[in-house]
Design an enzyme around this catalytic site. Structure first.
Site, PDB file in Angstrom:
ATOM      1  N   TRP A  69      -4.569  20.942   3.403  1.00 30.90           N
ATOM      2  CA  TRP A  69      -4.446  19.373   2.681  1.00 30.90           C
ATOM      3  C   TRP A  69      -3.043  19.071   2.474  1.00 30.90           C
ATOM      4  O   TRP A  69      -2.070  19.794   2.782  1.00 30.90           O
ATOM      5  CB  TRP A  69      -5.025  19.700   1.262  1.00 30.90           C
ATOM      6  CG  TRP A  69      -4.531  20.600   0.220  1.00 30.90           C
ATOM      7  CD1 TRP A  69      -3.848  21.451   0.533  1.00 30.90           C
ATOM      8  CD2 TRP A  69      -4.954  20.638  -1.071  1.00 30.90           C
ATOM      9  NE1 TRP A  69      -3.758  22.319  -0.730  1.00 30.90           N
ATOM     10  CE2 TRP A  69      -4.273  21.722  -1.735  1.00 30.90           C
ATOM     11  CE3 TRP A  69      -5.963  19.712  -1.822  1.00 30.90           C
ATOM     12  CZ2 TRP A  69      -4.280  22.181  -3.120  1.00 30.90           C
ATOM     13  CZ3 TRP A  69      -5.784  20.002  -3.462  1.00 30.90           C
ATOM     14  CH2 TRP A  69      -5.303  21.285  -3.808  1.00 30.90           C
ATOM     15  N   ASN A  70      -2.715  17.823   2.368  1.00 36.27           N
ATOM     16  CA  ASN A  70      -1.662  16.865   2.386  1.00 36.27           C
ATOM     17  C   ASN A  70      -1.408  16.235   1.000  1.00 36.27           C
ATOM     18  O   ASN A  70      -2.451  15.774   0.384  1.00 36.27           O
ATOM     19  CB  ASN A  70      -1.272  16.026   3.281  1.00 36.27           C
ATOM     20  CG  ASN A  70      -1.513  17.016   4.696  1.00 36.27           C
ATOM     21  OD1 ASN A  70      -1.043  17.491   5.322  1.00 36.27           O
ATOM     22  ND2 ASN A  70      -2.782  16.545   5.500  1.00 36.27           N
ATOM     23  N   HIS A  81      -4.552  -3.366   5.549  1.00 39.61           N
ATOM     24  CA  HIS A  81      -4.822  -3.307   4.126  1.00 39.61           C
ATOM     25  C   HIS A  81      -5.384  -4.638   3.696  1.00 39.61           C
ATOM     26  O   HIS A  81      -5.507  -5.366   4.456  1.00 39.61           O
ATOM     27  CB  HIS A  81      -3.323  -2.970   3.634  1.00 39.61           C
ATOM     28  CG  HIS A  81      -2.196  -3.937   3.569  1.00 39.61           C
ATOM     29  ND1 HIS A  81      -1.418  -4.001   4.838  1.00 39.61           N
ATOM     30  CD2 HIS A  81      -2.060  -5.035   3.015  1.00 39.61           C
ATOM     31  CE1 HIS A  81      -0.772  -5.333   4.589  1.00 39.61           C
ATOM     32  NE2 HIS A  81      -0.917  -5.901   3.395  1.00 39.61           N
ATOM     33  N   ASP A  83      -5.378  -7.578   0.610  1.00 38.48           N
ATOM     34  CA  ASP A  83      -4.465  -8.102  -0.389  1.00 38.48           C
ATOM     35  C   ASP A  83      -5.428  -8.873  -1.595  1.00 38.48           C
ATOM     36  O   ASP A  83      -6.292  -9.466  -1.155  1.00 38.48           O
ATOM     37  CB  ASP A  83      -3.913  -9.333   0.227  1.00 38.48           C
ATOM     38  CG  ASP A  83      -2.559  -9.090   0.764  1.00 38.48           C
ATOM     39  OD1 ASP A  83      -2.106  -7.755   1.324  1.00 38.48           O
ATOM     40  OD2 ASP A  83      -1.681  -9.823   1.226  1.00 38.48           O
ATOM     41  N   HIS A  87      -1.688 -10.189  -5.943  1.00 34.90           N
ATOM     42  CA  HIS A  87      -0.575 -10.011  -5.185  1.00 34.90           C
ATOM     43  C   HIS A  87       0.380 -11.135  -5.186  1.00 34.90           C
ATOM     44  O   HIS A  87       1.734 -10.997  -4.974  1.00 34.90           O
ATOM     45  CB  HIS A  87      -0.947  -9.835  -3.698  1.00 34.90           C
ATOM     46  CG  HIS A  87       0.173  -9.543  -2.589  1.00 34.90           C
ATOM     47  ND1 HIS A  87       1.076  -8.885  -2.861  1.00 34.90           N
ATOM     48  CD2 HIS A  87       0.028 -10.044  -1.616  1.00 34.90           C
ATOM     49  CE1 HIS A  87       1.779  -8.711  -1.821  1.00 34.90           C
ATOM     50  NE2 HIS A  87       1.340  -9.423  -0.843  1.00 34.90           N
ATOM     51  N   HIS A 215      -0.666 -16.769   1.652  1.00 36.14           N
ATOM     52  CA  HIS A 215      -0.610 -16.120   0.426  1.00 36.14           C
ATOM     53  C   HIS A 215      -0.658 -16.930  -0.666  1.00 36.14           C
ATOM     54  O   HIS A 215      -1.681 -16.922  -1.628  1.00 36.14           O
ATOM     55  CB  HIS A 215       0.679 -15.332   0.223  1.00 36.14           C
ATOM     56  CG  HIS A 215       0.745 -14.164   1.281  1.00 36.14           C
ATOM     57  ND1 HIS A 215       1.032 -14.159   2.082  1.00 36.14           N
ATOM     58  CD2 HIS A 215       0.435 -12.741   0.638  1.00 36.14           C
ATOM     59  CE1 HIS A 215       1.016 -12.762   2.817  1.00 36.14           C
ATOM     60  NE2 HIS A 215       0.963 -11.862   1.499  1.00 36.14           N
TER      61      HIS A 215
HETATM   62  C1  23J Z   1       5.104  -9.754  -0.013  1.00 37.58           C
HETATM   63  C2  23J Z   1       5.892 -10.856   0.322  1.00 37.58           C
HETATM   64  C3  23J Z   1       5.594 -11.558   1.559  1.00 37.58           C
HETATM   65  C4  23J Z   1       4.591 -10.983   2.510  1.00 37.58           C
HETATM   66  C5  23J Z   1       3.969  -9.879   2.273  1.00 37.58           C
HETATM   67  C6  23J Z   1       4.082  -9.343   1.000  1.00 37.58           C
HETATM   68  C7  23J Z   1       2.781  -9.605   2.970  1.00 37.58           C
HETATM   69  O1  23J Z   1       2.682  -9.775   4.214  1.00 37.58           O
HETATM   70  C8  23J Z   1       1.869  -8.612   2.678  1.00 37.58           C
HETATM   71  O2  23J Z   1       1.502  -7.473   2.974  1.00 37.58           O
HETATM   72  O3  23J Z   1       0.844  -8.902   1.703  1.00 37.58           O
HETATM   73  S1  23J Z   1       4.174 -11.918   3.839  1.00 37.58           S
HETATM   74 MN    MN Z   2      -0.728  -7.425   2.253  1.00 37.66          MN
END
Ligand code: 23J
Ligand code: MN
Length: 265
Positions: A69-70, A81, A83, A87, A215
C-alpha cells in the site's frame, strides 16, 4: 408497484444486461494519475497546486510482510478532475456548492461532444464560440438541458511540455471564448463543460474579460467543470452518458475522479 416503477425496473435489468454482454461500451475518459502528469501552473505571485505524489508504506516487506500500500497526496485540481461551484468566487455562496454536497443526481448526465480537433491542431489558442455551437446544433440537434458540453481537441494525446504548452507568456491551449459559456448556461442550461486541457478555460483566459470566463460563468451558475479528460475521440457527438462522481472531500472545491462514458456499442 406503479407503471413508472415497472419501467425503471425494466431499464435497470436492460442496463445491466447490455453492460454484461457488450451492447453498451464503457469508455474511460480518465488519465492515469501519476507524478508525471502535468499540474496547472499559476502566475508566480499566486499559490501553486501540489502535484500528485505517492510513497510506499510497505510492499510485502519488513514494513508490512503480507501487504502492499501507498500514501498519496495531491492538489484538488490534479489529473483528470472535477470542479465544483465553490472553486470560483462567483459560486462561493451557492447552496450545495462543494464536492461533498454535490447532488448525486448531477453525477450522471448526457454529453454533447464538440469536435474542434482540427482547429486546435492548427492553432493552440483556438477559441470555441457560439457560432461553433450553433453549427454543431444544425448537424446534431439542440443541446439538451442539464447535459455536458465536452470540447474535443485531441489535446489529451499530447505529452509532457506539449500538453501544458507553457511559454514565456503563459499557457497556450484551446478553450472557450469570453461569451460561449455564459451563453451555454443561459440559453441551453448545460450542467457543465469539460475539456481535454488543464483548465476548462483557454490557456490565455487570464487575460479575458472577465478573467477565466468558463470558471466565472459555470461556477457562478452552480454548474461544473471537468478537466484533463481523455478519449473524447471515442465518443459520438451525441448519445453518450457521463458518470462523474468526485471524491467526497469535506468542503472540497474539486477532486481527481474516474470519469466513465456509457455509449451504444
Ligand atoms: C485556479 C485558477 C485558474 C484556473 C484553474 C484553477 C483551473 O484550471 C482548475 O483546475 O480549475 S484556470
Ligand atoms: Mn480544476
Amino acid at each position: 408497484m406503479s407503471a413508472r416503477d415497472d419501467a425503471a425496473d425494466v431499464v435497470l435489468v436492460q442496463l445491466a444486461g447490455l453492460v454484461a454482454d457488450g451492447g453498451l461500451k464503457l469508455v474511460d475518459l480518465t488519465h492515469t494519475l501519476s507524478p508525471d502528469f502535468p499540474t496547472i501552473v499559476m502566475p508566480p505571485e499566486f499559490g501553486q497546486s501540489a502535484p500528485f505524489r505517492m510513497e510506499r508504506i510497505s510492499c510485502y516487506d519488513g514494513d508490512g510482510p503480507a501487504w502492499y500500500w501507498n500514501n498519496i497526496s495531491f492538489g484538488e485540481h490534479t489529473g483528470t478532475h472535477f470542479d465544483a461551484p465553490i472553486h470560483w468566487y462567483t459560486g462561493k455562496d451557492l447552496p450545495l456548492n462543494t464536492v461533498d454536497t454535490l447532488p448525486t443526481r448531477d453525477m450522471i448526465a448526457p454529453a454533447n461532444v464538440i469536435d474542434c480537433s482540427r482547429q486546435s491542431a492548427a492553432d493552440a489558442d483556438f477559441l470555441l464560440g457560439v457560432e461553433d455551437i450553433l453549427a454543431w446544433e444544425r448537424e446534431h440537434g439542440l443541446i439538451a438541458p442539464r447535459s455536458w458540453v465536452l470540447l474535443r481537441t485531441d489535446w489529451s494525446k499530447k505529452t509532457g511540455r506539449d500538453y501544458a504548452n507553457l511559454l514565456d507568456d503563459g499557457a497556450h491551449t484551446p478553450g472557450p471564448d469570453a461569451d460561449v459559456i455564459r451563453w451555454l448556461v443561459t440559453e441551453r442550461d448545460i450542467i457543465g463543460f469539460g475539456t481535454e486541457t488543464i483548465g476548462t478555460d483557454a490557456g490565455q483566459a487570464g487575460h479575458f474579460s472577465p478573467p477565466y470566463p468558463a470558471h466565472h460563468f459555470l461556477h457562478g451558475a452552480g454548474r461544473y467543470g471537468l478537466q484533463c479528460l481523455a478519449n473524447l475521440d471515442q465518443l459520438p457527438p451525441k448519445g453518450a452518458v457521463v458518470i462523474a462522481a468526485p471524491l467526497k472531500i469535506r468542503h472540497g472545491s474539486g477532486s481527481p475522479l474516474r470519469v466513465l462514458a456509457l455509449i451504444a456499442a
